[in-house]
Design an enzyme around this catalytic site. Structure first.
Site, PDB file in Angstrom:
ATOM      1  N   THR A   1      47.729  41.737  40.912  1.00 22.53           N
ATOM      2  CA  THR A   1      47.423  42.161  42.263  1.00 22.53           C
ATOM      3  C   THR A   1      48.029  41.187  43.237  1.00 22.53           C
ATOM      4  OG1 THR A   1      45.407  40.871  42.568  1.00 22.53           O
ATOM      5  CG2 THR A   1      45.210  42.955  41.384  1.00 22.53           C
TER       6      THR A   1
ATOM      7  N   VAL B   1      39.484  44.552  37.512  1.00 15.03           N
ATOM      8  CA  VAL B   1      40.086  43.227  37.568  1.00 15.03           C
ATOM      9  C   VAL B   1      41.470  43.288  38.223  1.00 15.03           C
ATOM     10  CG1 VAL B   1      41.038  41.357  36.155  1.00 15.03           C
ATOM     11  CG2 VAL B   1      38.784  42.301  35.624  1.00 15.03           C
ATOM     12  N   GLU B   2      42.232  44.304  37.876  1.00 12.01           N
ATOM     13  CA  GLU B   2      43.614  44.374  38.355  1.00 12.01           C
ATOM     14  C   GLU B   2      43.705  44.652  39.853  1.00 12.01           C
ATOM     15  OE1 GLU B   2      46.265  43.638  36.863  1.00 12.01           O
ATOM     16  OE2 GLU B   2      45.654  43.554  34.764  1.00 12.01           O
ATOM     17  N   THR B   3      43.020  45.699  40.314  1.00  7.57           N
ATOM     18  CA  THR B   3      43.247  46.167  41.693  1.00  7.57           C
ATOM     19  C   THR B   3      41.968  46.589  42.412  1.00  7.57           C
ATOM     20  OG1 THR B   3      43.667  48.427  40.900  1.00  7.57           O
ATOM     21  CG2 THR B   3      45.586  46.978  41.159  1.00  7.57           C
TER      22      THR B   3
END
Length: 351
Positions: free
Chosen positions: A2, A128-130
């Site tokens: 991200t 977690v990513e975005t």
């Protein structure tokens, strides 16, 4: 990855690279008819991408010192477990994960059936990513990958392959490459796939004729499930097992690696690390020693599925954050203990 400045990740999935050497260019611009940039254009155009389109794309690429600085300051180099955990394990992210599953219930049920990956694990990756698609990165992917391909001291060849894949994807989808944004390392869309992973593992999960990880959460859900399945996720199996051990991790054991499970339970017992619960002595695990805020250490034994999560990001911190976020989402959804076992379905034919 991200665009969040607090979490700068360095390690990504293995992908194909061009044969040409792309780390030696010294100019701050990317002249498409000279040197290594021309070699890249030659290579990608030989794969069927229009040469004039490629040259125009590279003329639009801009050097970014910010990208190189971000690569050198990645969080996994500097953080311990409790610091990393605090970034991703908050009540708001857990609640949003529950709502995201509810909003896309059909897609999550299907990903469990077809790939045997729990809905909560897939949701946790997106969390977690975005933040479930809210923070996809604000760097132009073209600039990030061009900068890293031609100016990163040690990983230029790797990012050269990513740049080539990105250009192929943009051309195939009819999108202007300069219009696409992602992380500082060129990761894209809801699941933050790097381009070679996008090309290899993205699926058209809503059957609309296109693989769209930029704006389509259903394709993102299916693509994460496919990625894990292709990396040998085992449906119905746990991710880790709790363990107990001494106040200081014993020497002679390689803790917190992203290697395949390698340490036998018997050897760990000999070193004073005792599993909580039943597990055969010959089972191989990844020994984890997680530093807590009070200075104590929690021990866990990573199993095959923990290793699979590290294929998404080569960091035990990342894999543990995904796991604990998935557990918290499952708890909020009222799932019983052993919630991951609910994925032991007969898989449907996969796309």
């Amino acid at each position: 990855m991200t665009g969040m400045s607090r979490r700068l990740r360095w390690a990504w999935l293995a992908g194909g690279c061009l044969v040409v050497s792309c780390a030696t260019a010294s100019a701050a611009d990317f002249e498409p008819r000279q040197g290594d940039v021309k070699a890249l254009v030659d290579e990608v155009s030989a794969r069927g991408v229009d040469r004039a389109w490629l040259e125009d794309a590279m003329q639009q690429a801009e050097y970014s010192q910010e990208v190189l600085d971000a690569m050198s300051g990645a969080a996994e180099y500097h953080m311990v477990w409790h610091e990393y955990r605090d970034i991703f394990l908050d009540d708001e992210r857990v609640a949003k994960g529950v709502r995201f599953i509810e909003q896309h219930q059909d897609a999550f049920e299907r990903v469990q059936r077809e790939y045997q990956v729990p809905a909560e694990v897939v949701a946790a990756v997106l969390g977690v990513e975005t933040r479930y698609g809210e923070v996809k990165g604000d760097h132009r992917v073209l600039d990030s990958l061009s900068t890293l391909a031609f100016h990163h001291e040690s990983r230029g060849s790797f990012f050269c392959g990513e740049l080539a894949a990105f250009l192929e994807i943009a051309h195939e989808q009819g999108v202007a490459p300069g219009s696409l944004e992602g992380s500082y390392a060129g990761a894209m869309g809801y699941p933050q796939f790097i381009p070679t992973s996008y090309r290899a593992y993205a699926v058209d999960f809503n059957d609309d004729g296109a693989r769209n990880l930029w704006t389509d959460p259903v394709d993102a859900i299916g693509s994460i499930g496919n990625y894990f399945a292709e990396h040998r996720w085992r449906g119905g199996e746990a991710i880790y097992q709790e363990a107990e051990g001494p106040a200081t991790p014993p020497s002679g054991i390689d803790f917190n690696t992203d290697r395949k499970p390698y340490a036998s339970v018997a050897d760990l017992r000999d070193a004073g690390i005792e599993p909580v619960g039943s597990i055969a002595p010959d089972v191989r695990v990844i020994p984890l020693a997680l530093e807590q805020a009070d200075g104590s250490v929690d021990y866990r034994l990573g199993l095959n599925n923990f290793y699979v999560i590290t294929r998404y990001n080569h960091s035990y911190l990342y894999a543990m954050a995904v796991t604990e976020l998935a557990e918290a989402i499952a708890e909020q959804r009222g799932e019983p203990d052993g919630w991951f076992e609910a994925t032991a379905f007969e898989p449907e034919e996969r796309p």
